[in-house]
Scaffold this motif. Sequence first.
Motif, mmCIF file in Angstrom:
data_model
loop_
_atom_site.group_PDB
_atom_site.id
_atom_site.type_symbol
_atom_site.label_atom_id
_atom_site.label_comp_id
_atom_site.label_asym_id
_atom_site.label_seq_id
_atom_site.Cartn_x
_atom_site.Cartn_y
_atom_site.Cartn_z
ATOM 1 N N GLU A 23 0.823 -1.207 0.000
ATOM 2 C CA GLU A 23 0.000 0.000 0.000
ATOM 3 C C GLU A 23 0.860 1.262 0.000
ATOM 4 O O GLU A 23 0.599 2.204 -0.766
ATOM 5 C CB GLU A 23 -0.922 -0.013 1.217
ATOM 6 C CG GLU A 23 -1.879 1.158 1.277
ATOM 7 C CD GLU A 23 -2.827 1.073 2.462
ATOM 8 O OE1 GLU A 23 -3.585 2.039 2.670
ATOM 9 O OE2 GLU A 23 -2.817 0.047 3.176
ATOM 10 N N SER A 65 -4.575 -7.481 -7.142
ATOM 11 C CA SER A 65 -5.176 -6.364 -7.859
ATOM 12 C C SER A 65 -6.377 -5.809 -7.102
ATOM 13 O O SER A 65 -6.548 -4.594 -6.974
ATOM 14 C CB SER A 65 -5.598 -6.817 -9.269
ATOM 15 O OG SER A 65 -6.193 -5.755 -9.982
ATOM 16 N N GLN A 94 -6.633 -2.081 -5.451
ATOM 17 C CA GLN A 94 -7.726 -1.202 -5.849
ATOM 18 C C GLN A 94 -8.534 -0.732 -4.641
ATOM 19 O O GLN A 94 -8.906 0.444 -4.537
ATOM 20 C CB GLN A 94 -8.624 -1.939 -6.854
ATOM 21 C CG GLN A 94 -9.676 -1.074 -7.529
ATOM 22 C CD GLN A 94 -10.965 -0.977 -6.706
ATOM 23 O OE1 GLN A 94 -11.196 -1.780 -5.819
ATOM 24 N NE2 GLN A 94 -11.784 0.021 -7.012
ATOM 25 N N GLU A 95 -8.786 -1.647 -3.704
ATOM 26 C CA GLU A 95 -9.567 -1.294 -2.517
ATOM 27 C C GLU A 95 -8.850 -0.262 -1.645
ATOM 28 O O GLU A 95 -9.486 0.634 -1.072
ATOM 29 C CB GLU A 95 -9.830 -2.547 -1.678
ATOM 30 C CG GLU A 95 -10.820 -3.522 -2.310
ATOM 31 C CD GLU A 95 -10.859 -4.863 -1.595
ATOM 32 O OE1 GLU A 95 -11.675 -5.708 -2.004
ATOM 33 O OE2 GLU A 95 -10.079 -5.070 -0.633
ATOM 34 N N CYS A 139 -5.954 1.656 -2.574
ATOM 35 C CA CYS A 139 -5.193 2.728 -3.222
ATOM 36 C C CYS A 139 -5.944 3.382 -4.377
ATOM 37 O O CYS A 139 -5.324 4.040 -5.221
ATOM 38 C CB CYS A 139 -3.857 2.177 -3.731
ATOM 39 S SG CYS A 139 -2.865 1.326 -2.487
ATOM 40 N N PHE A 140 -7.254 3.198 -4.451
ATOM 41 C CA PHE A 140 -8.024 3.638 -5.625
ATOM 42 C C PHE A 140 -7.776 5.106 -5.965
ATOM 43 O O PHE A 140 -7.541 5.461 -7.124
ATOM 44 C CB PHE A 140 -9.514 3.390 -5.382
ATOM 45 C CG PHE A 140 -10.389 3.838 -6.519
ATOM 46 C CD1 PHE A 140 -10.513 3.058 -7.659
ATOM 47 C CD2 PHE A 140 -11.079 5.038 -6.451
ATOM 48 C CE1 PHE A 140 -11.317 3.474 -8.712
ATOM 49 C CE2 PHE A 140 -11.878 5.454 -7.499
ATOM 50 C CZ PHE A 140 -12.001 4.671 -8.636
ATOM 51 N N TYR A 141 -7.813 5.965 -4.964
ATOM 52 C CA TYR A 141 -7.703 7.400 -5.236
ATOM 53 C C TYR A 141 -6.272 7.844 -5.501
ATOM 54 O O TYR A 141 -6.031 9.008 -5.818
ATOM 55 C CB TYR A 141 -8.310 8.197 -4.078
ATOM 56 C CG TYR A 141 -9.809 8.020 -3.988
ATOM 57 C CD1 TYR A 141 -10.658 8.614 -4.916
ATOM 58 C CD2 TYR A 141 -10.368 7.228 -2.991
ATOM 59 C CE1 TYR A 141 -12.031 8.435 -4.848
ATOM 60 C CE2 TYR A 141 -11.741 7.041 -2.912
ATOM 61 C CZ TYR A 141 -12.570 7.645 -3.850
ATOM 62 O OH TYR A 141 -13.936 7.464 -3.785
ATOM 63 N N LEU A 173 -4.333 5.809 -7.644
ATOM 64 C CA LEU A 173 -3.955 5.172 -8.901
ATOM 65 C C LEU A 173 -4.119 6.140 -10.076
ATOM 66 O O LEU A 173 -5.149 6.810 -10.212
ATOM 67 C CB LEU A 173 -4.806 3.923 -9.141
ATOM 68 C CG LEU A 173 -4.505 2.726 -8.228
ATOM 69 C CD1 LEU A 173 -5.555 1.629 -8.434
ATOM 70 C CD2 LEU A 173 -3.107 2.183 -8.505
#
Length: 373
Positions: A294, A320, A324-325, A327-329, A331
């Motif tokens: 993370e 993946s 995504q859960e 680090c979405f904002y 990426l």
Amino acid sequence: MSEAYSPADQHDGIDPDMADATETPASISEGTGVVPMNMIQALNSALAVKMTEDPNVLSFGEDTGFFGGVFRVTDQLQQKHGLTRSFDAPINESGIVGAAIGMAAYGLRPVVEIQFADYIYPAYDQIVSEAAKMRYRSGGQFSTPIVVRSPYGGGIFGGQTHSQSPESLFTHIAGLKVVVPSNPYDAKGLLTAAIEDDDPVIFFEPKRLYNGPFDGWHQKPISPWKSQPEAQVPTEKYVVPIGEAKIVREGSDVTILAWGTMVWVSLAAAEHAGVDAEVIDLRTLVPLDIATIEASVKKTGRCVIVHEAPKTSGYGAELSALVQERCFYHLEAPIGRVCGWDTPYPHAFEWEYFPGPERVATALKAVMTGGAR
């Protein structure tokens, strides 16, 4: 209700004098008991040290006694520790693991070898239904401190039934721990930790790396290991803690997640792709060091996952989703995956099947431009 895994404070195997064991001691002289080893020698050293230290540790499997195993990992253990501590088993994988479970419940710490990971499927029920569930099902009264060692992956022209990478089948099972080293130093330290762990550990050994690393870009072996700092291995006991990933190359543009052989492929791709990639060697798939992942992805804003197993439902899919859960904002591009084909292992096209550095480099360039793969 008991937990599926043993409490963390029950693991007392980490030597406080090796608090920094996750870092390879590249500058230690041989006078302190550090010698060059390949991965086979390092694994053998871990077994020899633990069998000498703890009379409850024993090793068995097909051809692992007098002969020392087809890859020689258990060489000389029978001669040093006797027939009751290192012995041969019939060609019966479910029997090997089943016997180990009984021994573990009795108080022993068996280390069993499945000759190739492709042969592990007959033992799958014993591993999943018995070893992984024992602590939870017994309310913590029994545990199964077993280690199931097995060479995995391709690269030695072993064909379809000697080259599979089944790690994702075990990461799905609560109660199991799954470990994959990429170099001799980690191999010895992680195997020592696995033997001392109170939970069952699936320990996959990348046989493509047994005798030495390779030029990841040209896919050619580099021999011997002794020129690599990762091969400077202490002869005495030390532990690399289970559950800690390692950043093997720092970078700022993109994070590469890999394990086993693919660590070396990823390093080669990072050096040649013209991208400042940070390469993380997961080392342990379960438990996963999600904090290191993370932090890296939030720093780089991009992520590429590399593994040798087929893409569909591979462990890269879980990684993946986790990235995504969390680090979405952060990426800046879709997460890339570079994997084996969704086919049975293709012996005739082995080197095309492997995620090679060119494929990884293409993925790195794609995420740098925001493109999906």
